[in-house]
Structures are given as C-alpha cells and as structure tokens.
Design a protein around this motif. Structure first.
Motif, mmCIF file in Angstrom:
data_model
loop_
_atom_site.group_PDB
_atom_site.id
_atom_site.type_symbol
_atom_site.label_atom_id
_atom_site.label_comp_id
_atom_site.label_asym_id
_atom_site.label_seq_id
_atom_site.Cartn_x
_atom_site.Cartn_y
_atom_site.Cartn_z
ATOM 1 N N CYS A 135 -13.556 -2.155 -3.356
ATOM 2 C CA CYS A 135 -13.406 -1.256 -2.210
ATOM 3 C C CYS A 135 -12.430 -1.829 -1.181
ATOM 4 O O CYS A 135 -11.545 -1.120 -0.693
ATOM 5 N N VAL A 136 -12.585 -3.106 -0.852
ATOM 6 C CA VAL A 136 -11.708 -3.726 0.141
ATOM 7 C C VAL A 136 -10.281 -3.801 -0.370
ATOM 8 O O VAL A 136 -9.326 -3.503 0.368
ATOM 9 N N GLN A 137 -10.095 -4.162 -1.642
ATOM 10 C CA GLN A 137 -8.752 -4.300 -2.169
ATOM 11 C C GLN A 137 -8.032 -2.948 -2.268
ATOM 12 O O GLN A 137 -6.861 -2.839 -1.914
ATOM 13 N N ILE A 138 -8.726 -1.941 -2.734
ATOM 14 C CA ILE A 138 -8.107 -0.616 -2.844
ATOM 15 C C ILE A 138 -7.761 -0.077 -1.468
ATOM 16 O O ILE A 138 -6.654 0.442 -1.236
ATOM 17 N N PHE A 139 -8.691 -0.200 -0.532
ATOM 18 C CA PHE A 139 -8.458 0.321 0.813
ATOM 19 C C PHE A 139 -7.302 -0.406 1.487
ATOM 20 O O PHE A 139 -6.410 0.227 2.072
ATOM 21 N N SER A 140 -7.288 -1.730 1.433
ATOM 22 C CA SER A 140 -6.231 -2.498 2.091
ATOM 23 C C SER A 140 -4.878 -2.255 1.439
ATOM 24 O O SER A 140 -3.853 -2.197 2.125
ATOM 25 N N PHE A 141 -4.866 -2.067 0.106
ATOM 26 C CA PHE A 141 -3.597 -1.822 -0.590
ATOM 27 C C PHE A 141 -3.032 -0.447 -0.250
ATOM 28 O O PHE A 141 -1.832 -0.302 0.022
#
Length: 296
Positions: free
Chosen positions: A83-89
């Motif tokens: 979730c964090v990686q997709i959102f930040s990307f």
C-alpha cells in the motif's frame, strides 16, 4: 609501498577512525553483548545466570505471544508495504508533472515523513477518536455510523496502514528523483509506436523505476518488521493483541518484565528472520528488476 602512499594510508585511517570507533562501540559491541546474554537469565540488577539454550527453547515451545507477534507483524508488513509503495509511487508520478506550484505540493506531501512520530501518532489518534474524531465526523456527512478505528480487531491494521501511507514522503521523494532521471527518448519512442500514457507508464516508467521501487520496498519491509511506535503509543498492543508487534514484545520482555536475556534471544531471532526475509526477497525479485546498464 612508498613513503607518500604510507602517509596517505595513515591519513585515511585517521579520517575513518571516528566512524569505525562509533560502529564498534555502539553497534558491534552491543550486538556481541546481547548475543552473550541471550544465553543467560539476567534482570539487569542481579548477576548473570548461565542457562544455555533455555531462552530459545522457551520461545519456540512455550511462548504463545511469540507466534502471535510473528503473525501480526507479518500481516502488518504484507498489507503495509504494498500500500505504501504503490501510493508513494503513484504520488511521485503526479508530482513529476510540470505544472505551476508543483514544488509546493512536493513539500507538503514530504513534510509528514520528517515529523516526530509521537506528534504524528497523537494527531492520528485524534483523527481516529470514535467519539469526536475528524474521520468519523466526515463519515457522518454521508450517514455512515462512527467506527472504532483503533479499538476494532478488523480496522486497527488498516488504520495504521493509512497513517503509514500519509507518512510515505520519503519513498515518494526517492521515486520522484528516479522519475526525473528516466530518459525522454524512451517516451518518445513509445509515442512513435502509437502508445499512450498507459503504455508509457507500464513499458517505460515501471521497468526503468524497478530498482528504485525494489529499494524502497526492501527498506520499508525491514522497517515495518521492526514496528514499535504504533503499538507503544497508539494501541499498547491491542485490541486483543492484534497489534502486539514483535519489537513491542521485546520491549515488554526487557523493560516491563525485566527478562533481558529472554528479550535478547527474541532480538536475535528477529535478526535472523530479517536476514532470511531479505535474502528471499532478493532471490525471488531477481528477474523482476531491470538495470539499464546490465548486460544479460
């Protein structure tokens, strides 16, 4: 070796001496000490009592909290990291646009990642408050009943994940720096082949950014496997130990119960788990990462 080379070597050792001394005193020496006391029964007051592998045997055979903490920590990691990686990307892709005032938005989205976690935790505890929290007030406009965000077994992990996404500015900045290094001629080649934005994103941006995505994911995974502040400040391991994270269990064993040897054994088990998980991630992601200068 000439005299000049020896002199330069001596100066080199002199300059790196503070880093080596600090590494030895504050990292290597404590690790060695913790490894030794993991074979003892020590309460930090009385003298050491050598008990061999008893701490490790107790952890794997009699400690129910150990297996529960492993489970909830992995659940948190499995949900939080993607979730964090997709959102930040995706956020980095939006902030990579050349529009007026984009630097202001970059700053605003990055600020949460550098705020003290205690302040962030208090802010989100206010937002999640079941009685007067801002989130429940917002849901009330849509006639949605108030939710017990941090005291619900089903909602506590998603609530912490949302907070982690809000604090994902570090991964966003790293991704943004990587996006600005993607060559424009690759996007132009896609346009010449009749591709649109989705084709550019999927066939150029994602492959070119895969090393950075992988780096952010690994660092985030290592960090989330050591989750502590969320449990210590916001949930105290609840509700029903659904946030009884592994590092919080080590804290309880060491400083609440006074079993420092037992806590050291737990810490070394966590170290081994992190090494194994990281090696597995590197092993299974080998064919998913594209390096531009790599020759295959």
């Amino acid at each position: 070796m000439t005299k000049i080379e020896k002199k330069n070597l001596a100066w080199g050792y002199l300059f790196i001496a503070p880093a080596i001394i600090g590494l030895t005193l504050f990292i290597v020496a404590p690790m060695i000490f913790s490894f030794i006391i993991s074979f003892t029964d020590w309460d930090m007051i009385t003298s050491f009592k050598w008990i061999g592998l008893t701490n490790y045997q107790t952890i794997f055979t009699d400690d129910i909290d150990f297996w529960n903490s492993i489970k909830v920590t992995f659940i948190f990691a499995i949900v939080q990291v993607p979730c964090v990686q997709i959102f930040s990307f995706l956020l980095a892709n939006l902030l990579n646009s050349k529009v007026k005032g984009v630097s202001i938005f970059r700053t605003l989205f990055y600020i949460p990642s550098i705020l003290p976690f205690v302040a962030v935790a208090i802010l989100w505890m206010f937002i999640y408050n079941p009685d007067f929290g801002l989130l429940n007030q917002f849901l009330g406009f849509f006639h949605i009943p108030p939710q017990d965000w941090l005291v619900s077994n089903k909602l506590v992990i998603p609530s912490l994940v949302i907070m982690a996404m809000w604090m994902g500015g570090g991964a966003m900045i790293i991704s943004l720096a990587g996006l600005q290094g993607v060559p424009n001629y690759l996007y132009e080649a896609v346009e010449m082949d009749g591709g649109g934005r989705i084709h550019k994103f999927w066939y150029v941006t994602v492959p070119m950014m895969s090393p950075i995505i992988f780096f952010n994911a690994v660092m985030n995974l290592i960090g989330v496997m050591q989750a502590f502040n969320e449990a210590y400040i916001m949930t105290q391991g609840g509700p029903d130990k659904h946030t009884y994270f592994y590092l919080y269990m080590i804290y309880q064993a060491a400083f609440k119960e006074g079993h420092m040897g037992y806590a050291s054994a737990l810490a070394w088990i966590l170290f081994v788990i992190l090494v194994i998980v990281t090696l597995l991630v590197f092993r299974f992601s080998r064919n998913l990462i594209y390096y531009e200068a790599e020759v295959k």
